[in-house]
Design an enzyme around this catalytic site. Structure first.
Site, short mmCIF file in Angstrom:
data_model
loop_
_atom_site.label_atom_id
_atom_site.label_comp_id
_atom_site.label_asym_id
_atom_site.label_seq_id
_atom_site.Cartn_x
_atom_site.Cartn_y
_atom_site.Cartn_z
N LEU A 41 38.36 49.46 46.06
CA LEU A 41 39.40 48.63 45.46
C LEU A 41 40.60 48.45 46.38
O LEU A 41 41.00 49.36 47.09
CB LEU A 41 39.84 49.24 44.12
N HIS A 42 41.18 47.26 46.31
CA HIS A 42 42.35 46.92 47.12
C HIS A 42 43.30 46.08 46.27
O HIS A 42 43.07 45.87 45.06
CB HIS A 42 41.93 46.19 48.40
N HIS A 45 41.95 43.29 43.95
CA HIS A 45 41.38 43.77 42.69
C HIS A 45 42.48 44.07 41.67
O HIS A 45 42.35 43.79 40.48
CB HIS A 45 40.55 45.03 42.91
N GLY A 155 38.07 36.48 41.39
CA GLY A 155 38.89 35.88 42.43
C GLY A 155 38.29 34.59 42.97
O GLY A 155 37.08 34.43 43.05
N LYS A 157 38.46 33.71 46.00
CA LYS A 157 37.95 33.87 47.35
C LYS A 157 36.43 33.66 47.38
O LYS A 157 35.91 33.00 48.28
CB LYS A 157 38.28 35.26 47.91
N GLN A 161 30.64 31.80 43.92
CA GLN A 161 30.31 32.80 42.90
C GLN A 161 31.03 32.48 41.60
O GLN A 161 30.44 32.55 40.51
CB GLN A 161 30.70 34.19 43.40
#
Length: 289
Positions: A41-42, A45, A155, A157, A161
């Site tokens: 996790l970053h 997230h 997200g 990004k 997806q």
């Protein structure tokens, strides 16, 4: 707004435990937000967690490194796993429950069902990673049905997806609001990703150029340049910046991901790219407008 930590973060590993907890919240009249992750996790997230909190009384995070979305030559075995640190991160950001199942819980003996959205999965990462989006669609469908949240946050990004997930929830009548959060970036523009840890110093210095080049392509298209012309210039710029191979750089419709030359008049567009720096594959995208 300050983040309130949650020392009572619950960690469950079975669907039964997850559903029992959710049932209690439902009985109390509380709403539920879901943040599916693969761990490591970053800050991006945690931005998803913060967004879920805006829409729900309770927030569930999941950690599961899903084997069915990795190809045979991809990084499933080496994908970063650091559950203890992730649990502390989730606790510090006020998450109410972590669902962290094992492989046998998600794919028990005899499991054979696959969810696929073949149209929107075509092209882009779908061509470069065969089977990837079927793996994503299957595991996200399972998580949504296991938790039955009011909303789930993903997200932008991973834009293709996100659109696959929106498609499957619509087609399968899964009663959940899918929320897309704009890409979280480092100060130099690089999209935050767990895989950025793979970048060596030289590649890390070059990596933000992808975002800058996508902005140039979008600017040209907004100014009336043909998408094909803008993409060709962007492809040359990526190569000059050291990206090789370049999996794709394309302008697509934002909702359906059809090529720009097939877009209805006035349809929103998106610039999307995937390319390699050394051994690391980076993806990014931005809206044209």
């Amino acid at each position: 707004m300050a983040v309130s930590s949650n020392p009572d973060l619950a960690v469950v590993r079975t669907v039964r435990e997850l559903r029992e907890t959710v049932a209690g919240w439902r009985h109390a009249g509380e709403t539920i937000g879901l943040v599916p992750t693969m761990g490591a996790l970053h800050m991006a997230h945690m931005a998803l967690v913060a967004e879920a909190r805006k829409h729900a009384d309770r927030v569930i995070a999941t950690i599961f490194v899903n084997p069915t979305q990795f190809g045979p030559d991809e990084d499933f075995s080496s994908y970063p796993r650091r559950e203890a640190r992730d649990i502390e991160t989730l606790r510090a950001h006020g998450v109410d429950l972590l669902f962290a199942p094992g492989g046998d819980e998600m794919y028990p003996a005899g499991f054979e069902t696959t969810v696929n959205a073949p149209g929107i999965s075509q092209g882009l990462c779908g061509d470069r990673r065969p089977g990837h989006f079927a793996g994503v669609a299957t595991i996200v469908t399972k998580l949504l049905l296991q938790a039955l949240p009011d909303c789930a946050v993903f997200g932008e990004k991973d834009y293709q997806q996100l659109q696959v997930i929106r498609r499957l929830t619509l087609d399968l009548d899964i009663p959940v609001q899918i929320i897309g959060l704009p890409t979280v970036r480092e100060a130099d523009g690089l999209a935050v990703s767990s895989r950025n840890a793979y970048l060596g110093p030289a590649d890390r210095a070059a990596a933000p150029k992808m975002h800058a080049i996508l902005n140039d392509v979008a600017k040209q298209v907004r100014a009336g340049e043909a998408a094909a012309t803008a993409v060709a210039a962007g492809h040359e710029a990526l190569a000059a910046a050291g990206f090789s191979p370049i999996d794709y750089l394309e302008v697509r419709t934002a909702e359906t991901l059809l090529p720009a030359d097939q877009a209805p008049a006035g349809a929103p567009l998106r610039v999307l790219a995937a390319a390699w720096l050394g051994e690391t594959r980076l993806i990014d995208n931005i809206p044209v407008a």
